[in-house]
Design a protein around this motif. Structure first.
Motif, PDB file in Angstrom:
ATOM      1  N   ALA A 224       0.874  -1.352  -0.029  1.00 55.78           N
ATOM      2  CA  ALA A 224      -0.252  -0.297  -0.125  1.00 55.78           C
ATOM      3  C   ALA A 224       1.082   1.167   0.209  1.00 55.78           C
ATOM      4  CB  ALA A 224      -0.911  -0.074   1.324  1.00 55.78           C
ATOM      5  N   GLY A 225       2.068   0.847   0.083  1.00 58.33           N
ATOM      6  CA  GLY A 225       2.684   2.170  -0.039  1.00 58.33           C
ATOM      7  C   GLY A 225       3.970   3.061   1.183  1.00 58.33           C
ATOM      8  N   CYS A 226       4.286   2.034   2.482  1.00 57.74           N
ATOM      9  CA  CYS A 226       3.725   1.711   3.898  1.00 57.74           C
ATOM     10  C   CYS A 226       5.455   1.793   3.831  1.00 57.74           C
ATOM     11  CB  CYS A 226       3.115   1.789   4.731  1.00 57.74           C
ATOM     12  SG  CYS A 226       1.686   2.505   4.207  1.00 57.74           S
ATOM     13  N   GLU A 227       6.226   2.400   4.689  1.00 55.37           N
ATOM     14  CA  GLU A 227       7.616   2.236   5.237  1.00 55.37           C
ATOM     15  C   GLU A 227       6.937   1.784   6.550  1.00 55.37           C
ATOM     16  OE1 GLU A 227      11.384   4.446   7.211  1.00 55.37           O
ATOM     17  OE2 GLU A 227      10.043   5.101   5.967  1.00 55.37           O
ATOM     18  N   ILE A 228       7.436   0.371   7.391  1.00 51.16           N
ATOM     19  CA  ILE A 228       6.943  -0.051   8.365  1.00 51.16           C
ATOM     20  C   ILE A 228       8.196   0.281   9.573  1.00 51.16           C
ATOM     21  CG2 ILE A 228       5.932  -1.653   9.621  1.00 51.16           C
ATOM     22  CD1 ILE A 228       4.936  -2.537   6.587  1.00 51.16           C
ATOM     23  N   VAL A 229       7.907   0.561  11.032  1.00 46.50           N
ATOM     24  CA  VAL A 229       9.210   0.617  11.442  1.00 46.50           C
ATOM     25  C   VAL A 229       7.870  -0.548  13.206  1.00 46.50           C
ATOM     26  CG1 VAL A 229       9.856   2.017  13.171  1.00 46.50           C
ATOM     27  CG2 VAL A 229       9.894   2.437  11.420  1.00 46.50           C
ATOM     28  N   ILE A 230       8.389  -1.395  12.991  1.00 46.80           N
ATOM     29  CA  ILE A 230       8.129  -2.491  14.363  1.00 46.80           C
ATOM     30  C   ILE A 230       8.590  -1.947  15.746  1.00 46.80           C
ATOM     31  CG2 ILE A 230       7.315  -4.226  15.260  1.00 46.80           C
ATOM     32  CD1 ILE A 230       8.004  -3.954  11.697  1.00 46.80           C
ATOM     33  N   PRO A 231       8.574  -1.363  16.482  1.00 51.57           N
ATOM     34  CA  PRO A 231       9.691  -1.605  18.314  1.00 51.57           C
ATOM     35  C   PRO A 231      10.156  -2.197  18.431  1.00 51.57           C
ATOM     36  CG  PRO A 231       7.947   0.564  18.079  1.00 51.57           C
ATOM     37  CD  PRO A 231       7.416   0.053  17.020  1.00 51.57           C
ATOM     38  N   THR A 232      11.271  -2.796  18.645  1.00 50.49           N
ATOM     39  CA  THR A 232      11.107  -3.769  19.203  1.00 50.49           C
ATOM     40  C   THR A 232      10.530  -3.607  21.142  1.00 50.49           C
ATOM     41  OG1 THR A 232      13.217  -2.988  20.013  1.00 50.49           O
ATOM     42  CG2 THR A 232      13.038  -4.155  17.976  1.00 50.49           C
ATOM     43  N   SER A 233      11.045  -2.553  21.988  1.00 51.95           N
ATOM     44  CA  SER A 233      10.243  -2.401  22.725  1.00 51.95           C
ATOM     45  C   SER A 233       8.562  -2.890  23.306  1.00 51.95           C
ATOM     46  CB  SER A 233      11.644  -1.739  23.605  1.00 51.95           C
ATOM     47  OG  SER A 233      10.623  -0.010  22.206  1.00 51.95           O
ATOM     48  N   GLN A 234       8.118  -2.499  22.152  1.00 48.37           N
ATOM     49  CA  GLN A 234       6.799  -2.961  22.790  1.00 48.37           C
ATOM     50  C   GLN A 234       6.106  -3.911  23.374  1.00 48.37           C
ATOM     51  OE1 GLN A 234       3.892  -3.945  19.367  1.00 48.37           O
ATOM     52  NE2 GLN A 234       6.236  -3.681  18.083  1.00 48.37           N
ATOM     53  N   THR A 235       5.589  -4.339  23.751  1.00 51.39           N
ATOM     54  CA  THR A 235       4.679  -5.005  24.711  1.00 51.39           C
ATOM     55  C   THR A 235       3.393  -5.420  24.321  1.00 51.39           C
ATOM     56  OG1 THR A 235       4.726  -5.710  27.101  1.00 51.39           O
ATOM     57  CG2 THR A 235       4.296  -3.577  26.944  1.00 51.39           C
ATOM     58  N   CYS A 236       2.603  -6.764  25.468  1.00 54.42           N
ATOM     59  CA  CYS A 236       1.182  -6.714  25.431  1.00 54.42           C
ATOM     60  C   CYS A 236       0.614  -5.464  25.457  1.00 54.42           C
ATOM     61  CB  CYS A 236       0.592  -7.553  26.360  1.00 54.42           C
ATOM     62  SG  CYS A 236      -0.563  -7.779  26.743  1.00 54.42           S
ATOM     63  N   CYS A 237      -0.670  -5.702  25.045  1.00 50.22           N
ATOM     64  CA  CYS A 237      -1.797  -3.886  24.941  1.00 50.22           C
ATOM     65  C   CYS A 237      -1.571  -3.615  26.218  1.00 50.22           C
ATOM     66  CB  CYS A 237      -2.430  -4.030  23.977  1.00 50.22           C
ATOM     67  SG  CYS A 237      -4.138  -5.690  24.169  1.00 50.22           S
ATOM     68  N   GLY A 238      -2.575  -5.104  26.916  1.00 45.75           N
ATOM     69  CA  GLY A 238      -2.742  -4.930  28.032  1.00 45.75           C
ATOM     70  C   GLY A 238      -4.483  -4.975  28.784  1.00 45.75           C
ATOM     71  N   ALA A 239      -4.901  -5.363  27.450  1.00 47.62           N
ATOM     72  CA  ALA A 239      -6.637  -5.654  27.616  1.00 47.62           C
ATOM     73  C   ALA A 239      -7.105  -6.620  27.410  1.00 47.62           C
ATOM     74  CB  ALA A 239      -6.682  -5.791  25.950  1.00 47.62           C
ATOM     75  N   LEU A 240      -6.283  -7.733  28.022  1.00 47.10           N
ATOM     76  CA  LEU A 240      -6.543  -8.591  29.149  1.00 47.10           C
ATOM     77  C   LEU A 240      -6.232  -8.676  30.316  1.00 47.10           C
ATOM     78  CD1 LEU A 240      -7.644 -11.617  29.379  1.00 47.10           C
ATOM     79  CD2 LEU A 240      -4.240 -12.642  29.252  1.00 47.10           C
ATOM     80  N   HIS A 241      -5.507  -7.934  31.037  1.00 44.32           N
ATOM     81  CA  HIS A 241      -5.130  -6.915  32.390  1.00 44.32           C
ATOM     82  C   HIS A 241      -6.579  -6.371  32.871  1.00 44.32           C
ATOM     83  CE1 HIS A 241      -1.399  -8.315  30.822  1.00 44.32           C
ATOM     84  NE2 HIS A 241      -1.159  -8.484  32.165  1.00 44.32           N
ATOM     85  N   GLY A 242      -6.651  -5.217  31.546  1.00 46.74           N
ATOM     86  CA  GLY A 242      -8.102  -4.561  31.504  1.00 46.74           C
ATOM     87  C   GLY A 242      -9.159  -5.077  31.885  1.00 46.74           C
ATOM     88  N   HIS A 243      -9.202  -5.795  31.661  1.00 49.43           N
ATOM     89  CA  HIS A 243     -10.987  -6.835  31.333  1.00 49.43           C
ATOM     90  C   HIS A 243     -11.165  -7.922  32.457  1.00 49.43           C
ATOM     91  CE1 HIS A 243     -10.657  -4.704  27.381  1.00 49.43           C
ATOM     92  NE2 HIS A 243     -10.736  -5.530  26.402  1.00 49.43           N
ATOM     93  N   SER A 244      -9.936  -7.611  32.676  1.00 49.26           N
ATOM     94  CA  SER A 244      -9.753  -9.361  33.871  1.00 49.26           C
ATOM     95  C   SER A 244      -9.856  -8.489  35.892  1.00 49.26           C
ATOM     96  CB  SER A 244      -8.815 -10.304  33.879  1.00 49.26           C
ATOM     97  OG  SER A 244      -9.365 -10.776  32.816  1.00 49.26           O
ATOM     98  N   GLY A 245      -9.634  -6.779  36.136  1.00 48.07           N
ATOM     99  CA  GLY A 245      -9.220  -6.730  37.006  1.00 48.07           C
ATOM    100  C   GLY A 245      -8.121  -6.645  37.378  1.00 48.07           C
ATOM    101  N   GLU A 246      -7.278  -6.505  37.000  1.00 45.84           N
ATOM    102  CA  GLU A 246      -5.849  -6.006  36.919  1.00 45.84           C
ATOM    103  C   GLU A 246      -5.034  -4.605  36.274  1.00 45.84           C
ATOM    104  OE1 GLU A 246      -4.051  -7.567  38.644  1.00 45.84           O
ATOM    105  OE2 GLU A 246      -5.182  -9.286  39.475  1.00 45.84           O
ATOM    106  N   LYS A 247      -6.519  -4.010  36.493  1.00 44.39           N
ATOM    107  CA  LYS A 247      -6.230  -1.609  35.873  1.00 44.39           C
ATOM    108  C   LYS A 247      -4.922  -1.721  36.224  1.00 44.39           C
ATOM    109  CE  LYS A 247      -9.743   1.969  34.926  1.00 44.39           C
ATOM    110  NZ  LYS A 247     -10.415   2.309  35.150  1.00 44.39           N
TER     111      LYS A 247
END
Length: 445
Positions: A224-247
């Motif tokens: 589609a014409g995108c240069e892509i950068v994938i940060p190596t220091s990213q982590t889990c989004c936290g959705a499972l934690h947020g939805h399960s009472g681990e805010k």
């Protein structure tokens, strides 16, 4: 079971932490009722509707009821699909209320030792660390490739597990090797003229168990014409934690991700999983009370886009996309539709594929019953919802069910197996299908 002391503490925190203005926004009009899967499948029980749950939360705040087991059961039965929000004339942010309520209960209830051990292992020991996710997923890959899986299936050992878990084991994707999972790109140039610079949120499960879908996503972005950068220091989004009472843990993961992405001067941050995207795009709400991170979270959230949204913006649907003649249908990711407000873009992409006929499914916007780990912890309700969904799927006579979220994908595969349709129908992530459509008439990319 919660003790009297725990109930009093929960009640006190409901009084201090719940947004009473948001609770009072609910006019009890009932517009949410027809959109709520648990209300419908429970036989129209008010306590299993958004309106009913809000009324229960308000009653706890006002001290009219105790936050007992029945109250907690009502909260846990909710899928968190948030289909109630788009139809609410008052604009009640039900999802925010639910997350806060679950967090208060979880943090003030003493779980049994096994439950505490599981929660600590999953939420603190595994998901925040990608190398541990790779190790665990790699073990699953060994199980699949070594012949052990076939041996287990032939032995009938899986009959010892609940039916849906036994079937789920059959439909898990083929997992890459640990070496393949470690050898991931962090920068890719566009193919052809560069139109945008994007940062890719690769996720935890998506970059391990569903790694091939991540590869397909990056391939489409390049085309589609995108240069892509994938940060190596990213982590889990936290959705499972947020939805399960681990805010609090969700907040910490959010801070780590914001820091990882804000150094990149990207036009957009791209996701390919509706559940992750919906949580990421609400980092501004999650950290609104944090003076250090609130503004940084807003910048992050404003850059979030689903892969289908950016593909349409860059007119990928005008490319030559071809598939063998077949009917395809689309199952909305609840969070992609209801939170990220992305519904027309996937359909436009699918309708642009030559040779394929797009058939809109009845109630495509209703939840499939996956909802993270809901199909494991609330399997009975999940399977009721899935069975209803599969009736609508069969009515389309589709050969291919398309989804935009890994949980939905596994749930639809589960539904296909339960209906005995695995020789007639398949479920696939939209980016994998689009790559098929690109490659079907070109040299393999």
């Amino acid at each position: 079971m919660t003790t009297v002391k725990e109930q009093h503490q929960i009640q006190a925190e409901f009084k201090s932490r719940m947004d009473e203005n948001e609770l009072l926004n609910c006019m009890r009009c009932g517009f949410c009722l027809p959109t709520c899967p648990t209300y419908i499948e429970s036989g129209f029980q008010e306590s299993h509707s958004p309106r009913g749950r809000i009324a229960l939360m308000k009653a706890v705040v006002d001290g009219l009821i105790e936050p007992d087991e029945d109250f907690e059961r009502s909260l846990n039965m909710c899928l968190g699909c948030r289909a109630c929000e788009p139809v609410c004339p008052s604009g009640v942010n039900y999802g925010h209320l639910l997350e806060e309520a679950r967090d208060i209960v979880a943090q003030n209830k003493k779980h049994s030792l096994p439950v505490r051990a599981i929660r600590k292992t999953v939420f603190e020991g595994v998901f925040p660390y990608q190398h541990r996710m790779r190790t665990l997923t790699g073990l699953l890959g060994v199980y699949q490739r070594s012949g052990i899986q076939k041996l287990v299936q032939k032995s009938g050992m899986m009959k010892l597990f609940p039916d849906n878990l036994a079937t789920m084991e059959k439909v898990l994707p083929s997992v890459p090797t640990i070496k393949e999972m470690k050898n991931r790109p962090n920068h890719l140039e566009s193919i052809g003229t560069k139109k945008k610079k994007v940062a890719f949120f690769s996720g935890c499960l998506m970059d391990t168990m569903f790694m091939k879908t991540n590869d397909a996503t990056m391939k489409l972005l390049q085309l589609a014409g995108c240069e892509i950068v994938i940060p190596t220091s990213q982590t889990c989004c936290g959705a499972l934690h947020g939805h399960s009472g681990e805010k609090n843990q969700a907040k910490e993961l959010a801070r780590r991700n914001i820091a990882a992405f804000e150094e990149i001067e990207a036009d957009y941050i791209i996701t390919n999983a509706g559940g992750c995207g919906a949580f990421l795009i609400e980092y501004d709400h999650l950290l609104k009370d944090d003076p250090t991170w609130a503004e940084r979270a807003k910048v992050f959230s404003n850059k979030l886009k689903d892969i289908t949204s950016v593909l349409v913006e860059l007119e990928f649907h005008k490319k030559e996309l071809v598939l063998p003649s077949q009917i395809i249908t689309y199952q909305d990711s609840c969070h992609l539709r209801n939170v990220m407000k992305t519904a027309s873009e996937p359909r436009l992409l699918l309708q642009s594929i030559q040779g394929a006929t797009f058939m809109e499914m009845k109630n495509a916007d209703s939840c499939c019953g996956s909802a993270g780990i809901y199909n494991i912890v609330e399997s009975e309700m999940s399977m009721k919802i899935l069975d209803s969904k599969m009736e609508n799927v069969k009515n389309t006579e589709a050969k291919t069910i398309v989804t935009a979220n890994p949980g939905c994908l596994l749930q639809m595969k589960l539904g296909i197996e339960r209906e005995g349709l695995s020789d007639k129908m398949r479920a696939v992530h939209i980016v994998d299908l689009l790559v098929e459509a690109v490659e079907s008439h070109n040299v393999k990319l």
